[in-house]
Design an enzyme around this catalytic site. Sequence first.
Site, PDB file in Angstrom:
ATOM      1  N   SER A  35      -5.309  -6.708  15.421  1.00 33.78           N
ATOM      2  CA  SER A  35      -5.052  -8.093  14.723  1.00 33.78           C
ATOM      3  C   SER A  35      -5.496  -7.959  13.249  1.00 33.78           C
ATOM      4  CB  SER A  35      -5.785  -9.232  15.353  1.00 33.78           C
ATOM      5  OG  SER A  35      -5.558 -10.424  14.722  1.00 33.78           O
ATOM      6  N   LYS A  84      -1.677 -11.490  13.713  1.00 31.70           N
ATOM      7  CA  LYS A  84      -2.778 -12.077  13.002  1.00 31.70           C
ATOM      8  C   LYS A  84      -3.455 -13.229  13.750  1.00 31.70           C
ATOM      9  CE  LYS A  84      -4.813 -13.370   9.260  1.00 31.70           C
ATOM     10  NZ  LYS A  84      -6.068 -12.525   8.890  1.00 31.70           N
ATOM     11  N   ASN A 114     -13.424  -6.683   4.171  1.00 32.13           N
ATOM     12  CA  ASN A 114     -12.536  -7.543   3.794  1.00 32.13           C
ATOM     13  C   ASN A 114     -13.122  -8.919   4.177  1.00 32.13           C
ATOM     14  OD1 ASN A 114     -10.980  -9.363   6.214  1.00 32.13           O
ATOM     15  ND2 ASN A 114     -11.615  -7.162   7.031  1.00 32.13           N
ATOM     16  N   LEU A 141      -9.427 -15.686   8.112  1.00 33.91           N
ATOM     17  CA  LEU A 141      -8.516 -16.242   8.947  1.00 33.91           C
ATOM     18  C   LEU A 141      -7.384 -17.079   8.535  1.00 33.91           C
ATOM     19  CD1 LEU A 141     -11.067 -17.220  11.908  1.00 33.91           C
ATOM     20  CD2 LEU A 141      -9.347 -15.253  11.858  1.00 33.91           C
ATOM     21  N   ASN A 197     -10.824 -14.184  19.731  1.00 36.63           N
ATOM     22  CA  ASN A 197     -11.811 -13.592  18.561  1.00 36.63           C
ATOM     23  C   ASN A 197     -13.145 -14.451  18.335  1.00 36.63           C
ATOM     24  OD1 ASN A 197     -12.692 -12.751  16.149  1.00 36.63           O
ATOM     25  ND2 ASN A 197     -10.941 -13.387  14.924  1.00 36.63           N
ATOM     26  N   CYS A 200     -15.279 -13.089  14.170  1.00 38.57           N
ATOM     27  CA  CYS A 200     -14.788 -13.001  13.072  1.00 38.57           C
ATOM     28  C   CYS A 200     -16.099 -13.227  11.854  1.00 38.57           C
ATOM     29  CB  CYS A 200     -13.596 -13.877  12.459  1.00 38.57           C
ATOM     30  SG  CYS A 200     -13.383 -13.892  10.614  1.00 38.57           S
ATOM     31  N   LYS A 238     -12.548 -10.138  22.051  1.00 35.48           N
ATOM     32  CA  LYS A 238     -12.962  -9.541  21.029  1.00 35.48           C
ATOM     33  C   LYS A 238     -14.246  -9.532  20.592  1.00 35.48           C
ATOM     34  CE  LYS A 238     -10.961  -7.340  16.901  1.00 35.48           C
ATOM     35  NZ  LYS A 238      -9.879  -7.411  15.808  1.00 35.48           N
ATOM     36  N   ASN A 257     -15.068  -5.680  16.425  1.00 34.11           N
ATOM     37  CA  ASN A 257     -14.572  -6.301  15.227  1.00 34.11           C
ATOM     38  C   ASN A 257     -15.191  -5.464  13.977  1.00 34.11           C
ATOM     39  OD1 ASN A 257     -13.710  -8.157  13.442  1.00 34.11           O
ATOM     40  ND2 ASN A 257     -13.495  -9.614  14.984  1.00 34.11           N
ATOM     41  N   GLY A 295     -11.950   0.605  16.145  1.00 33.66           N
ATOM     42  CA  GLY A 295     -12.936   0.818  15.280  1.00 33.66           C
ATOM     43  C   GLY A 295     -12.625   2.142  14.244  1.00 33.66           C
TER      44      GLY A 295
END
Lengths: 302, 258
Positions: free
Chosen positions: A21, A45, A69, A73, A127, A130, A165, A192, A243
């Site tokens: 994603s 996404k 990054n 979201l 998720n 994040c 995740k 993640n 990863g």
Amino acid sequence: MARLDVKIKDLELKNPVMTASGTFGYGLEFADLMPLDGIGGIIVKGTTLKPREGNDYPRMAETASGMLNCVGLQNKGVDYFCEHIYPQIKDINTNMIVNVSGSSPEDYAECAARIDALENIPAIELNISCPNVKDGGMAFGVTCAGASSVVKAVRERYHKTLIVKLSPNVTDISEIARAVEAEGADSVSLINTLMGMAIDIERRKTLLSINTGGLSGPAVKPVALRMVWQVAKAVKIPVVGLGGICNSKDAIEFLMAGATAIEIGTANFLDPAVSIKVRDGINEWLDSHGCKSVHEIIGVID
Amino acid sequence: MKKYLLDLRVKSVEQIHQRYVLIKLTDDKPLPEMLPGQFVEIRVDGSPNTFLRRPISINFVDIEANELWLLVAAVGEGTKKLALLKPGDMLNCLLPLGNGFTMPQSSEERILLVGGGVGVAPLLYMGAQMAKMGCIPTFLLGARTAKDLLMLDIFKSYGRVCVTTEDGSEGEKGFVTNHSLLQNERFDRIATCGPTPMMKAVARYSRKAQTECEASLENLMACGLGACLCCVEKTTEGNLCVCKDGPVFNIRKLLWQD
């Protein structure tokens, strides 16, 4: 040609290669550059109940063998996804999986329920990890209680394959994995991004608008591999490994460490067709080593 | 437009300035169609410190010679490595990316192309394509000194060229927006590429003169395809990707009203 098909609960993958994603858009962006139906799945996404603008620019910094990054979201919300994006992707002949995020268990559950209604979305990836949003995301993924609360709320309203995740920014990722398994997660995917930072020493400022961001790319691979190995031993549900995977050798390491499937993330930016090459490389390796099926190597590391 | 991932062969690397090189690439097959204002994402070498692709604007496409020209400012680790390429080296290119400048609809349109520094790069291809359709462009090019003006002769072969330098060593002294041309003439459209303060000044002029204006942005980016959402610019339509929704934007869409 070895058998490459794997299963994650009811989700049947023609091969263990998926795209992660946030690194592959909705797949459509890459359609000119590789056959989308050649891989096992595309995780689109991160999608939230309400639209999100994401964080300010700059959102990206290159670091040694990786990148940071802090996109945060950015997405147009689940209703926009259902009305405008789903019709464009529903006939792509692979598993189109939606990554779902939120800022409360109720948000997550409502978003998941709306996606449950979409016939050609066979799974979601939840998720809870994040690192780039304050209100939610990783906040849930770093404690067993937080992770459980989200998975519990979603499980009540989502009936297809539920992948969760996980964040690596925790003391013991196995503990979180067991907690979400106990609440009915069908699979866990990890890792993640790792929370990181970079500074421009001339300007005496951080390179990202919110100072910190998530580190991805080959720099994180050894950490990810170790966590996949630990989690695969700690839970009974299938593990999806990701990863820093850049080639088939990397992917095979994750499979050997216990991952049933893998995701390719940052490497899509380096080579937009890398996921097909990873699929082919896994197949060639299996053939050249006399393996009839990818299952012969999954979890061979004790 | 269909995108391609191609290994192009370096035909020549010309050091045209202390900091700038002109790289000419070719292929055995005809190069794909590319539009003025579009860009290429280049794989430098995949080494730990230059492992993401580098976005470089399309400087010129010579269809007859089957060449793609890239004007590269060797400023960072990645672009410095590009400057060291040798003829015969292969370069992995993802192209063509993004949207180009609006082309004139007729040869009567008066179009001004305003560039500064390495930002002059895409304006050459734009001007050349215009000249091809019989619409002679006016270039307004700015630099610090006369020796920093890049590719001036070839610009002159496609249109009228006006110049400013900060030290007055060539053309009018000052910034592009100080040039007398802007006081004396009116244009139907302006296209600009260069440092952000310059483009913002051009945008201010355009708003005042009520002239349509497009600016080409160069935000830091990763994927080049609209997938990672790293290169966003704030616009009237929210955060848009410079790589996919740009790099060329009508200035009315940008939140540059300062």
